[in-house]
Design a protein around this motif. Structure first.
Motif, PDB file in Angstrom:
ATOM      1  N   HIS A 173       0.849  -1.188   0.000  1.00  0.00           N
ATOM      2  CA  HIS A 173       0.000   0.000   0.000  1.00  0.00           C
ATOM      3  C   HIS A 173       0.889   1.244   0.000  1.00  0.00           C
ATOM      4  O   HIS A 173       1.923   1.275   0.681  1.00  0.00           O
ATOM      5  N   CYS A 175      -5.115  -4.553   1.219  1.00  0.00           N
ATOM      6  CA  CYS A 175      -4.196  -4.257   0.114  1.00  0.00           C
ATOM      7  C   CYS A 175      -3.243  -5.427  -0.133  1.00  0.00           C
ATOM      8  O   CYS A 175      -2.756  -6.044   0.819  1.00  0.00           O
ATOM      9  N   THR A 207       0.006  -7.309  -0.488  1.00  0.00           N
ATOM     10  CA  THR A 207       1.265  -7.064   0.200  1.00  0.00           C
ATOM     11  C   THR A 207       2.144  -8.295   0.088  1.00  0.00           C
ATOM     12  O   THR A 207       1.667  -9.417   0.284  1.00  0.00           O
TER      13      THR A 207
END
Length: 172
Positions: free
Chosen positions: A11, A143, A145
């Motif tokens: 992010h 998000c 990752t």
């Protein structure tokens, strides 16, 4: 693993930490940070530990406890992602963690012991990762990752807070 994560692996908010890490080899950097942070903790007095540089800011003890707690969370996320777990992982509220940790009651020796134990576990995890595990992707706080990005977050987050500690707590 020394290759930096690409911006697609985390992010944009995490750039504040990842951006603090240059071309250093991440595992070696995290190991070196252990000695740097340990030296600060080893010389910490109770008066320094209780110091707050402004109203509403964490004490130095709370800041150090936060570094350790955040590493616990990031290492857990890293483990899950590196092992191929695709279960989305939620965020966490750092202020609630700090509020309920009671770090102000801890001695510098306790903070040091806790920090070193968490750091050793992180290093053991990182040193044992297979090459392909570093680039596995999971979902953290909504998000995509990578495990690699989380290792950089651990190092960058600590560097960020050590910069603040030097500037606002130890020289303030």
């Amino acid at each position: 693993m020394s290759q930096r994560p690409s911006k697609e692996e985390y992010h944009p908010n995490l750039e504040q930490y990842i951006g603090l890490i240059g071309e250093e080899r991440i595992v070696e950097l995290i190991a070196a940070q252990t000695e740097e942070t340990s030296a600060i903790l080893a010389s910490l007095t109770d008066e320094q530990g209780d110091y707050r540089y402004a109203p509403g800011k964490w004490s130095l003890k709370e800041a150090i406890g936060h570094i350790t707690d955040a590493e616990r969370v990031m290492s857990y996320r890293l483990l899950r992602i590196a092992r191929g777990d695709k279960t989305p992982l939620p965020g966490f509220d750092q202020d609630i963690f700090a509020e309920h940790a009671s770090f102000s009651a801890w001695s510098a020796a306790q903070l040091l012991e806790d920090y070193r134990a968490v750091r050793q576990a992180t290093l053991t995890l990182l040193r044992g990762l297979a090459a392909e595990a570093w680039t596995r992707i999971g979902v953290c706080n909504g998000c995509d990752t990578s495990a690699r990005a989380l290792a950089y977050v651990i190092a960058g987050h600590e560097r960020h807070h050590l910069n603040i500690i030097r500037e606002k707590y130890l020289n303030g």
